[in-house]
Design an enzyme around this catalytic site. Structure first.
Site, mmCIF file in Angstrom:
data_model
loop_
_atom_site.group_PDB
_atom_site.id
_atom_site.type_symbol
_atom_site.label_atom_id
_atom_site.label_comp_id
_atom_site.label_asym_id
_atom_site.label_seq_id
_atom_site.Cartn_x
_atom_site.Cartn_y
_atom_site.Cartn_z
ATOM 1 N N SER A 182 0.833 -1.261 0.049
ATOM 2 C CA SER A 182 0.103 0.014 -0.106
ATOM 3 C C SER A 182 1.088 1.125 -0.286
ATOM 4 O O SER A 182 0.415 1.962 -0.520
ATOM 5 C CB SER A 182 -1.091 -0.171 0.974
ATOM 6 O OG SER A 182 -2.077 -0.869 0.620
ATOM 7 N N HIS A 234 0.688 4.454 4.331
ATOM 8 C CA HIS A 234 0.389 4.862 3.460
ATOM 9 C C HIS A 234 0.721 6.230 3.406
ATOM 10 O O HIS A 234 0.915 6.722 2.174
ATOM 11 C CB HIS A 234 -1.188 4.843 3.829
ATOM 12 C CG HIS A 234 -1.684 3.440 4.404
ATOM 13 N ND1 HIS A 234 -2.662 3.609 4.319
ATOM 14 C CD2 HIS A 234 -1.420 2.350 3.395
ATOM 15 C CE1 HIS A 234 -3.411 2.614 4.395
ATOM 16 N NE2 HIS A 234 -2.458 0.959 3.770
#
Length: 309
Positions: A182, A234
């Site tokens: 991610s 992230h």
């Protein structure tokens, strides 16, 4: 890892966003020829292969029996069967296996010199659910970007953004392990935003695209607040990709003509420069921030301040 349970591992997860790039169109100019996307599908194959290898090494039946109250999930898969749901609800391996395969482990990176984990953890996933969510997002976002900018730029963007996410994660998660792509995926989202900003003048319906992209990014960032999801990866991946977008995805301004196509005798005073001043300023600023950020982050990571106990 002493506690071999799913909560002891942080995953980097991404929802399945829609592409804001589809909202944007070129203003009074024919879009450039598209590249054939092969690298992003290759990345997906590599991630699936890494997960299969992880499950092979995990070999659930050899460590669990009916006597210990934890039967493997889908035992017909043999050594590829999943850990009991009480250990890993995402249908995947144990945290010990992930650690063995190269999950981000702060202690191993800093004190044992296993720096390669900053790259390796991006290719590992905590389970089938985790893998599917990330790979669907990668295909949806990455293929379009590769068609627009080519495999070289998107490949560099993906790998370095993943590294940036791992670096940020290493500072915030020091007692657990972390895996997932991610950070790299959020890097692609960040690059889409900076690409729209730096090439602002050549796009039509740009405000609609900007709003759509901000909403997509906000929804994906919100996923980071789910328990056991590594939001720091992230953020680190997004910042890295955002800065890299200014460096790698800059386009020539509208009306620029390559000098090799200019006929002899043409008044060169009327030739537009390839990039506008604000594009050059954003390029230089982003490059300086990237270099200083990575240099400072790596120095701080590998030279931790001793804490008195």
């Amino acid at each position: 890892m002493g506690n071999n349970t799913a909560p002891s591992a942080n995953i980097e997860s991404s929802s399945h966003p829609s592409s804001a790039a589809s909202v944007v169109s070129f203003h009074n100019v024919t879009p450039p020829d598209r590249w054939f996307p092969w690298l992003v599908p290759a990345f997906v194959v590599a991630n699936v292969a890494a997960f299969a290898a992880t499950m092979y090494v995990n070999d659930c039946p050899s460590t669990h029996t009916s006597d210990d109250g934890g039967l493997c999930v889908v035992p017909s898969l043999g050594r590829f069967s999943f850990e009991p749901l009480s250990i890993n609800p995402l249908f995947g391996p144990s945290t010990d296996t992930l650690d063995l395969m190269g999950a981000l482990n702060w202690k191993r990176v800093v004190w044992e010199g296993e720096w390669w984990r900053l790259f390796a953890c991006v290719w590992l996933h905590a389970g089938v659910v985790h893998l599917l969510a990330n790979m669907l997002s990668l295909l949806f976002i990455g293929i379009r970007l590769e068609q627009e900018f080519g495999f070289a730029k998107i490949g560099v963007l993906y790998v370095i953004s993943g590294f940036g996410g791992s670096l940020m994660s290493a500072f915030s998660i020091q007692s657990k392990i972390s895996v997932g792509a991610s950070g790299a995926l959020f890097g692609l989202l960040g690059a889409m935003l900076s690409e729209l900003m730096t090439n602002w003048s050549i796009y039509a319906n740009k405000f609609a695209a900007l709003i759509t992209l901000i909403v997509i990014i906000g929804i994906n960032m919100a996923v980071g607040f789910i328990p056991h999801v590594d939001s720091s990866a992230h953020i680190g991946g997004f910042i890295t990709g955002f800065l890299l977008g200014f460096v790698l995805l800059i386009r020539p301004q509208f009306g620029w003509v390559n000098r090799k196509y200019i006929p002899p005798g043409y008044d060169m005073d009327h030739v537009k420069p390839k990039h506008k001043c604000y594009q050059q300023l954003l390029w230089a600023t982003a490059l300086v921030l990237l270099i200083t950020g990575f240099t400072g982050g790596l120095f701080k990571l590998f030279h931790p301040v001793p804490v008195d106990v």
